[in-house]
Design a protein around this motif. Structure first.
Motif, mmCIF file in Angstrom:
data_model
loop_
_atom_site.group_PDB
_atom_site.id
_atom_site.type_symbol
_atom_site.label_atom_id
_atom_site.label_comp_id
_atom_site.label_asym_id
_atom_site.label_seq_id
_atom_site.Cartn_x
_atom_site.Cartn_y
_atom_site.Cartn_z
ATOM 1 N N MET A 128 0.857 -1.194 0.000
ATOM 2 C CA MET A 128 0.000 0.000 0.000
ATOM 3 C C MET A 128 0.889 1.239 0.000
ATOM 4 O O MET A 128 1.722 1.407 0.881
ATOM 5 C CB MET A 128 -0.911 -0.009 1.236
ATOM 6 N N SER A 129 0.755 2.103 -0.968
ATOM 7 C CA SER A 129 1.597 3.294 -1.067
ATOM 8 C C SER A 129 1.087 4.385 -0.138
ATOM 9 O O SER A 129 -0.094 4.424 0.208
ATOM 10 C CB SER A 129 1.601 3.812 -2.512
ATOM 11 N N PRO A 130 1.953 5.299 0.299
ATOM 12 C CA PRO A 130 1.532 6.375 1.193
ATOM 13 C C PRO A 130 0.422 7.203 0.568
ATOM 14 O O PRO A 130 0.383 7.428 -0.639
ATOM 15 C CB PRO A 130 2.811 7.202 1.379
ATOM 16 N N ALA A 131 -0.509 7.649 1.406
ATOM 17 C CA ALA A 131 -1.640 8.444 0.917
ATOM 18 C C ALA A 131 -1.457 9.896 1.314
ATOM 19 O O ALA A 131 -0.875 10.208 2.352
ATOM 20 C CB ALA A 131 -2.945 7.913 1.499
ATOM 21 N N THR A 132 -1.948 10.800 0.494
ATOM 22 C CA THR A 132 -1.929 12.222 0.795
ATOM 23 C C THR A 132 -3.314 12.626 1.250
ATOM 24 O O THR A 132 -4.300 12.448 0.522
ATOM 25 C CB THR A 132 -1.542 13.047 -0.448
ATOM 26 N N LEU A 133 -3.420 13.154 2.459
ATOM 27 C CA LEU A 133 -4.711 13.518 3.009
ATOM 28 C C LEU A 133 -4.984 15.003 2.793
ATOM 29 O O LEU A 133 -4.092 15.832 2.937
ATOM 30 C CB LEU A 133 -4.736 13.232 4.517
ATOM 31 N N PRO A 134 -6.239 15.363 2.471
ATOM 32 C CA PRO A 134 -6.587 16.773 2.336
ATOM 33 C C PRO A 134 -6.607 17.451 3.696
ATOM 34 O O PRO A 134 -6.899 16.809 4.707
ATOM 35 C CB PRO A 134 -7.996 16.730 1.722
ATOM 36 N N SER A 135 -6.291 18.721 3.736
ATOM 37 C CA SER A 135 -6.357 19.469 4.987
ATOM 38 C C SER A 135 -7.800 19.798 5.295
ATOM 39 O O SER A 135 -8.496 20.379 4.470
ATOM 40 C CB SER A 135 -5.532 20.752 4.871
ATOM 41 N N ARG A 136 -8.263 19.403 6.510
ATOM 42 C CA ARG A 136 -9.647 19.700 6.868
ATOM 43 C C ARG A 136 -9.656 20.258 8.280
ATOM 44 O O ARG A 136 -9.128 21.310 8.548
ATOM 45 C CB ARG A 136 -10.506 18.451 6.732
ATOM 46 N N HIS A 137 -10.242 19.540 9.242
ATOM 47 C CA HIS A 137 -10.354 20.078 10.586
ATOM 48 C C HIS A 137 -9.216 19.614 11.490
ATOM 49 O O HIS A 137 -8.703 20.373 12.286
ATOM 50 C CB HIS A 137 -11.701 19.667 11.188
ATOM 51 N N SER A 138 -8.839 18.376 11.396
ATOM 52 C CA SER A 138 -7.819 17.813 12.257
ATOM 53 C C SER A 138 -7.304 16.541 11.606
ATOM 54 O O SER A 138 -7.900 16.030 10.649
ATOM 55 C CB SER A 138 -8.398 17.497 13.639
ATOM 56 N N ILE A 139 -6.210 16.012 12.160
ATOM 57 C CA ILE A 139 -5.689 14.754 11.614
ATOM 58 C C ILE A 139 -6.721 13.654 11.774
ATOM 59 O O ILE A 139 -6.959 12.864 10.860
ATOM 60 C CB ILE A 139 -4.368 14.386 12.324
ATOM 61 N N GLY A 140 -7.354 13.602 12.952
ATOM 62 C CA GLY A 140 -8.366 12.580 13.190
ATOM 63 C C GLY A 140 -9.523 12.673 12.213
ATOM 64 O O GLY A 140 -10.013 11.659 11.711
ATOM 65 N N GLU A 141 -9.954 13.897 11.926
ATOM 66 C CA GLU A 141 -11.055 14.089 10.984
ATOM 67 C C GLU A 141 -10.622 13.704 9.572
ATOM 68 O O GLU A 141 -11.408 13.128 8.804
ATOM 69 C CB GLU A 141 -11.499 15.555 11.011
ATOM 70 N N ASP A 142 -9.372 14.001 9.239
ATOM 71 C CA ASP A 142 -8.854 13.635 7.920
ATOM 72 C C ASP A 142 -8.805 12.119 7.748
ATOM 73 O O ASP A 142 -9.182 11.590 6.700
ATOM 74 C CB ASP A 142 -7.457 14.219 7.715
ATOM 75 N N VAL A 143 -8.319 11.425 8.769
ATOM 76 C CA VAL A 143 -8.244 9.966 8.702
ATOM 77 C C VAL A 143 -9.645 9.379 8.609
ATOM 78 O O VAL A 143 -9.904 8.477 7.800
ATOM 79 C CB VAL A 143 -7.498 9.397 9.932
ATOM 80 N N TYR A 144 -10.548 9.893 9.427
ATOM 81 C CA TYR A 144 -11.934 9.424 9.378
ATOM 82 C C TYR A 144 -12.522 9.621 7.986
ATOM 83 O O TYR A 144 -13.137 8.712 7.416
ATOM 84 C CB TYR A 144 -12.785 10.171 10.414
ATOM 85 N N GLY A 145 -12.347 10.809 7.410
ATOM 86 C CA GLY A 145 -12.905 11.092 6.087
ATOM 87 C C GLY A 145 -12.335 10.196 5.009
ATOM 88 O O GLY A 145 -13.063 9.732 4.125
#
Length: 223
Positions: free
Chosen positions: A1-18
């Motif tokens: 599994m290659s590293p994923a780029t997360l969008p900036s939203r409310h928090s790291i936890g919210e980004d992971v959840y989304g």
């Protein structure tokens, strides 16, 4: 599994959840697949804490299952009977919730409802597969706002416990589903903004019926 780029939203936890929500709804994480906290933390480049928080939240929403000594996995797809019963329940209470909300919703709540419609419409213009999880979230917020404004706490709590929108969007990914839902949401929102009780009731009824017709061929085949 290659590293994923997360969008900036409310928090790291919210980004992971989304990100996990989108993967679950789009079936990139198929039902039954194991979800290792350690592997997900490495995948997202974060600590295990936000991953665990996201999985706990997704478990509460019925999208993730946890078994003793075996960790987390993507929840099985609900049965066809579950979807039929969910629509039966929604037909009974959501049109009335919309009607009640049309006479009670504040100006601020009406603005929030219109904003949710605009955000959902904008999501249909981009990468719909990538946006599908976010669309499901906003769809749920749209219906929850109406239920919460109706003045009946039992209606609001009942709909909140269903998590119907999260599961429905797992059934099918198609641009037309979102586009048609947006049109129907706009009619509901306008009726509520106008304080038109009967139109709000009928628009919500039409939306639920149309949604059932769109999804029924896909949940009919489920055991």
């Amino acid at each position: 599994m290659s590293p994923a780029t997360l969008p900036s939203r409310h928090s790291i936890g919210e980004d992971v959840y989304g990100a996990l929500l989108s993967d679950l709804i789009a079936l990139r994480i198929p039902p039954g697949e194991r979800m290792s906290v350690d592997a997900l933390a490495r995948h997202f480049g974060v600590s295990q804490t936000p991953v665990r928080a996201a999985l706990i939240r997704l478990e509460a929403e019925g999208l993730v299952a946890k078994k003793f000594n075996s960790g987390y996995s993507a929840a099985p797809m609900p049965s066809g009977a579950y979807f039929r019963d969910t629509y039966a329940m929604r037909r009974l209470i959501e049109p009335e919730a919309a009607a009640l909300s049309a006479g009670r919703m504040t100006s601020a709540q009406k603005k929030d409802l219109a904003r949710l419609c605009s955000e959902m419409e904008a999501l249909t213009k981009g990468d719909t597969l990538a946006n599908y999880g976010r669309f499901a979230q906003l769809d749920g917020q749209f219906h929850a706002l109406i239920a919460g404004a109706c003045g009946n706490a039992i209606i609001a709590e009942t709909l909140e416990r269903l998590y119907a929108h999260m599961h429905l969007f797992r059934l099918r990914h198609h641009t037309a589903v979102a586009e048609e839902a947006v049109k129907e949401h706009l009619l509901i929102s306008q009726a509520i903004a106008d304080g038109d009780v009967e139109h709000a009731r009928s628009a919500m009824q039409a939306h639920i019926d149309a949604s059932c017709q769109r999804m029924e061929p896909f949940f009919r085949v489920l055991a």
